[in-house]
Design a protein around this motif. Structure first.
Motif, PDB file in Angstrom:
ATOM      1  N   VAL A   1     -61.506 -13.028  19.766  1.00 16.22           N
ATOM      2  CA  VAL A   1     -60.572 -12.285  18.912  1.00 16.22           C
ATOM      3  C   VAL A   1     -59.633 -11.499  19.821  1.00 16.22           C
ATOM      4  CG1 VAL A   1     -60.334 -10.618  17.038  1.00 16.22           C
ATOM      5  CG2 VAL A   1     -62.399 -12.036  17.176  1.00 16.22           C
ATOM      6  N   ALA A   2     -58.338 -11.786  19.694  1.00 12.14           N
ATOM      7  CA  ALA A   2     -57.325 -11.070  20.481  1.00 12.14           C
ATOM      8  C   ALA A   2     -56.776  -9.943  19.607  1.00 12.14           C
ATOM      9  CB  ALA A   2     -56.204 -12.036  20.872  1.00 12.14           C
ATOM     10  N   LYS A   3     -56.936  -8.713  20.066  1.00 13.31           N
ATOM     11  CA  LYS A   3     -56.476  -7.577  19.252  1.00 13.31           C
ATOM     12  C   LYS A   3     -54.967  -7.660  19.058  1.00 13.31           C
ATOM     13  CE  LYS A   3     -60.085  -4.376  20.546  1.00 13.31           C
ATOM     14  NZ  LYS A   3     -60.342  -3.268  21.469  1.00 13.31           N
ATOM     15  N   ARG A   4     -54.540  -7.477  17.826  1.00  9.98           N
ATOM     16  CA  ARG A   4     -53.114  -7.614  17.503  1.00  9.98           C
ATOM     17  C   ARG A   4     -52.624  -6.330  16.852  1.00  9.98           C
ATOM     18  NH1 ARG A   4     -50.350 -12.617  14.080  1.00  9.98           N
ATOM     19  NH2 ARG A   4     -48.216 -11.953  14.511  1.00  9.98           N
ATOM     20  N   PRO A   5     -51.455  -5.828  17.243  1.00 10.85           N
ATOM     21  CA  PRO A   5     -50.956  -4.582  16.640  1.00 10.85           C
ATOM     22  C   PRO A   5     -50.882  -4.717  15.118  1.00 10.85           C
ATOM     23  CG  PRO A   5     -49.499  -5.303  18.425  1.00 10.85           C
ATOM     24  CD  PRO A   5     -50.509  -6.389  18.222  1.00 10.85           C
ATOM     25  N   GLY A   6     -51.306  -3.674  14.422  1.00 11.81           N
ATOM     26  CA  GLY A   6     -51.181  -3.658  12.962  1.00 11.81           C
ATOM     27  C   GLY A   6     -52.317  -4.350  12.239  1.00 11.81           C
ATOM     28  N   ALA A   7     -53.292  -4.883  12.954  1.00 14.67           N
ATOM     29  CA  ALA A   7     -54.416  -5.551  12.280  1.00 14.67           C
ATOM     30  C   ALA A   7     -55.722  -4.975  12.821  1.00 14.67           C
ATOM     31  CB  ALA A   7     -54.366  -7.054  12.515  1.00 14.67           C
ATOM     32  N   GLU A   8     -56.681  -4.777  11.931  1.00 10.62           N
ATOM     33  CA  GLU A   8     -57.963  -4.175  12.322  1.00 10.62           C
ATOM     34  C   GLU A   8     -59.090  -5.181  12.170  1.00 10.62           C
ATOM     35  OE1 GLU A   8     -58.239  -1.163  13.535  1.00 10.62           O
ATOM     36  OE2 GLU A   8     -56.115  -0.703  13.212  1.00 10.62           O
ATOM     37  N   LEU A   9     -60.147  -4.986  12.927  1.00 12.53           N
ATOM     38  CA  LEU A   9     -61.351  -5.804  12.748  1.00 12.53           C
ATOM     39  C   LEU A   9     -61.955  -5.467  11.390  1.00 12.53           C
ATOM     40  CD1 LEU A   9     -63.078  -5.385  16.222  1.00 12.53           C
ATOM     41  CD2 LEU A   9     -62.110  -7.496  15.287  1.00 12.53           C
ATOM     42  N   PRO A  10     -62.518  -6.449  10.695  1.00 13.20           N
ATOM     43  CA  PRO A  10     -63.129  -6.139   9.397  1.00 13.20           C
ATOM     44  C   PRO A  10     -64.356  -5.253   9.581  1.00 13.20           C
ATOM     45  CG  PRO A  10     -63.578  -8.407  10.042  1.00 13.20           C
ATOM     46  CD  PRO A  10     -62.642  -7.864  11.067  1.00 13.20           C
ATOM     47  N   THR A  11     -64.562  -4.328   8.638  1.00 15.34           N
ATOM     48  CA  THR A  11     -65.720  -3.415   8.738  1.00 15.34           C
ATOM     49  C   THR A  11     -66.742  -3.682   7.643  1.00 15.34           C
ATOM     50  OG1 THR A  11     -64.436  -1.824   7.479  1.00 15.34           O
ATOM     51  CG2 THR A  11     -64.449  -1.533   9.866  1.00 15.34           C
TER      52      THR A  11
ATOM     53  N   LEU B   1     -62.386 -20.702  20.396  1.00 18.14           N
ATOM     54  CA  LEU B   1     -61.293 -20.639  19.426  1.00 18.14           C
ATOM     55  C   LEU B   1     -60.679 -19.244  19.477  1.00 18.14           C
ATOM     56  CD1 LEU B   1     -59.807 -21.976  17.004  1.00 18.14           C
ATOM     57  CD2 LEU B   1     -61.528 -20.902  15.535  1.00 18.14           C
ATOM     58  N   ILE B   2     -59.389 -19.175  19.792  1.00 19.27           N
ATOM     59  CA  ILE B   2     -58.709 -17.886  19.942  1.00 19.27           C
ATOM     60  C   ILE B   2     -58.023 -17.528  18.624  1.00 19.27           C
ATOM     61  CG2 ILE B   2     -56.857 -16.675  21.171  1.00 19.27           C
ATOM     62  CD1 ILE B   2     -57.339 -18.745  23.503  1.00 19.27           C
ATOM     63  N   LEU B   3     -58.317 -16.325  18.130  1.00 19.21           N
ATOM     64  CA  LEU B   3     -57.695 -15.869  16.880  1.00 19.21           C
ATOM     65  C   LEU B   3     -57.184 -14.458  17.066  1.00 19.21           C
ATOM     66  CD1 LEU B   3     -60.520 -16.806  14.324  1.00 19.21           C
ATOM     67  CD2 LEU B   3     -58.390 -18.055  14.724  1.00 19.21           C
ATOM     68  N   GLY B   4     -56.022 -14.151  16.506  1.00 20.10           N
ATOM     69  CA  GLY B   4     -55.601 -12.746  16.444  1.00 20.10           C
ATOM     70  C   GLY B   4     -56.497 -12.022  15.441  1.00 20.10           C
ATOM     71  N   THR B   5     -56.494 -10.690  15.502  1.00 17.34           N
ATOM     72  CA  THR B   5     -57.373  -9.933  14.589  1.00 17.34           C
ATOM     73  C   THR B   5     -57.085 -10.279  13.132  1.00 17.34           C
ATOM     74  OG1 THR B   5     -56.396  -8.145  15.900  1.00 17.34           O
ATOM     75  CG2 THR B   5     -58.466  -7.670  14.857  1.00 17.34           C
ATOM     76  N   ASP B   6     -55.830 -10.534  12.786  1.00 19.25           N
ATOM     77  CA  ASP B   6     -55.472 -10.865  11.394  1.00 19.25           C
ATOM     78  C   ASP B   6     -56.116 -12.191  10.974  1.00 19.25           C
ATOM     79  OD1 ASP B   6     -53.678 -11.919  13.401  1.00 19.25           O
ATOM     80  OD2 ASP B   6     -52.369 -12.631  11.801  1.00 19.25           O
ATOM     81  N   GLY B   7     -56.050 -13.177  11.834  1.00 21.76           N
ATOM     82  CA  GLY B   7     -56.641 -14.480  11.518  1.00 21.76           C
ATOM     83  C   GLY B   7     -58.153 -14.373  11.395  1.00 21.76           C
TER      84      GLY B   7
ATOM     85  N   LEU C   1     -55.890 -22.323  20.995  1.00 23.71           N
ATOM     86  CA  LEU C   1     -55.065 -21.407  20.198  1.00 23.71           C
ATOM     87  C   LEU C   1     -54.321 -22.221  19.147  1.00 23.71           C
ATOM     88  CD1 LEU C   1     -53.784 -18.627  19.632  1.00 23.71           C
ATOM     89  CD2 LEU C   1     -52.141 -19.081  21.451  1.00 23.71           C
ATOM     90  N   GLY C   2     -54.862 -22.198  17.939  1.00 25.32           N
ATOM     91  CA  GLY C   2     -54.209 -22.908  16.837  1.00 25.32           C
ATOM     92  C   GLY C   2     -53.196 -21.991  16.183  1.00 25.32           C
ATOM     93  N   GLY C   3     -52.196 -22.574  15.549  1.00 29.37           N
ATOM     94  CA  GLY C   3     -51.228 -21.731  14.844  1.00 29.37           C
ATOM     95  C   GLY C   3     -50.162 -22.571  14.191  1.00 29.37           C
ATOM     96  N   THR C   4     -49.310 -21.899  13.448  1.00 27.56           N
ATOM     97  CA  THR C   4     -48.188 -22.633  12.848  1.00 27.56           C
ATOM     98  C   THR C   4     -47.065 -22.763  13.880  1.00 27.56           C
ATOM     99  OG1 THR C   4     -48.641 -20.949  11.161  1.00 27.56           O
ATOM    100  CG2 THR C   4     -47.450 -22.836  10.466  1.00 27.56           C
ATOM    101  N   PHE C   5     -46.948 -21.779  14.745  1.00 28.94           N
ATOM    102  CA  PHE C   5     -45.909 -21.801  15.790  1.00 28.94           C
ATOM    103  C   PHE C   5     -44.542 -22.108  15.171  1.00 28.94           C
ATOM    104  CE2 PHE C   5     -49.870 -23.086  18.068  1.00 28.94           C
ATOM    105  CZ  PHE C   5     -49.975 -21.967  18.866  1.00 28.94           C
ATOM    106  N   ASP C   6     -44.195 -21.313  14.167  1.00 26.74           N
ATOM    107  CA  ASP C   6     -42.983 -21.575  13.380  1.00 26.74           C
ATOM    108  C   ASP C   6     -42.019 -20.395  13.456  1.00 26.74           C
ATOM    109  OD1 ASP C   6     -41.385 -22.990  11.609  1.00 26.74           O
ATOM    110  OD2 ASP C   6     -42.379 -22.233   9.833  1.00 26.74           O
ATOM    111  N   PRO C   7     -41.474 -20.049  14.637  1.00 18.66           N
ATOM    112  CA  PRO C   7     -41.585 -20.727  15.922  1.00 18.66           C
ATOM    113  C   PRO C   7     -42.625 -20.054  16.847  1.00 18.66           C
ATOM    114  CG  PRO C   7     -39.831 -19.112  16.063  1.00 18.66           C
ATOM    115  CD  PRO C   7     -40.450 -18.970  14.685  1.00 18.66           C
ATOM    116  N   ILE C   8     -42.882 -20.719  17.990  1.00 25.35           N
ATOM    117  CA  ILE C   8     -43.687 -20.098  19.053  1.00 25.35           C
ATOM    118  C   ILE C   8     -42.947 -18.859  19.555  1.00 25.35           C
ATOM    119  CG2 ILE C   8     -42.655 -21.571  20.873  1.00 25.35           C
ATOM    120  CD1 ILE C   8     -45.523 -21.516  22.182  1.00 25.35           C
TER     121      ILE C   8
END
Ligand code: ATP
Length: 211
Positions: free
Chosen positions: A130-140, A103-109, A8-15
């Motif tokens: 891909v971890a589903k994240r509120p407010g973000a959709e899978l690309p179509t 590699l774990i990514l939220g839907t936005d990433g 799980l990569g990220g900026t973690f600014d903050p976690i």
């Protein structure tokens, strides 16, 4: 085959609890060997982080607090220039030649994957979860949607059948939390309690990180 490793990569600014909960949900649901939380030193696709790499890594490690199977990986702190995921995955592939990497990514990433450096090489090195994240959709439509269509896995078995190359879309606890909202709260003098783990909050208070 050995159990897959989550990254799980990220900026973690903050976690925050969103990061931690998806790491834990996926560790358990997909029986991952462990999940590496990997702060990005110099993110190539966004503004520079507010807190230093050292401080962001410290917040991550203190938030993990001995949770089995969740570990900090701060390898990007030693790298000059932008931190490209494909370089990190190349290193990890050499270190773990016999294990599937995920590699774990939220839907936005995930939706913005085609803006990443050498993005077409990522599936040669790892699977993507891909971890589903509120407010973000899978690309179509577009290249990422096409990739999803051809590489989509339907269950965990696909992660162990091969060491890389598949995309698994997963349901995780839906937490509408983001680091940018947390920075806004802190900058306007509000509390981030219960959104950020207590140990990280202590560091934020002590070093007045986002004020
Ligand atoms: P910012 O608001 O500063 O953009 P962020 O909250 O999105 O930050 P990052 O560190 O950039 O956090 O995210 C790292 C990874 O974790 C990304 O793949 C992102 O999609 C995912 N992620 C972050 N928060 C959540 C959440 N609440 N639910 C699901 N995935 C998340």
């Amino acid at each position: 085959m050995l159990m897959p490793i989550g990254i799980l990569g990220g900026t973690f600014d903050p976690i925050h609890i969103g990061h931690l909960r998806i790491a834990l949900d996926l560790r358990d649901a997909l029986q991952l060997d462990h999940v590496r939380l990997l702060p990005c030193a110099v993110p190539p696709h966004r503004g520079q982080p507010v807190a230093s790499m050292e401080m962001r890594s410290l917040m991550v490690v203190q938030s993990l607090d001995g949770e089995p199977g969740l570990v900090l990986d701060d390898r990007e702190s030693d790298r000059d220039g932008p931190s490209y995921t494909v370089d990190t995955l190349t290193e990890l592939r050499a270190e773990f030649p016999d294990q599937a990497l995920c590699l774990i990514l939220g839907t936005d990433g995930f939706a913005g994957l085609d803006r990443w450096n050498r993005w077409e090489q990522i599936l040669d090195l790892a699977h993507i979860i891909v971890a589903k994240r509120p407010g973000a959709e899978l690309p179509t439509a577009g290249p990422v949607a096409e990739l999803l269509q051809t590489k989509r896995l339907h269950d965990r078995a696909g992660l162990t059948a091969q060491p890389n190359g598949g995309i698994l879309v997963t349901d995780v606890t839906q937490l509408d939390v983001s680091a940018s909202k947390i920075r806004e709260l802190l900058a306007s003098g509000h509390s981030a309690r219960y959104l950020v783990p207590e140990n990280a909050l202590h560091l934020i208070d002590r070093y007045r990180l986002y004020q």
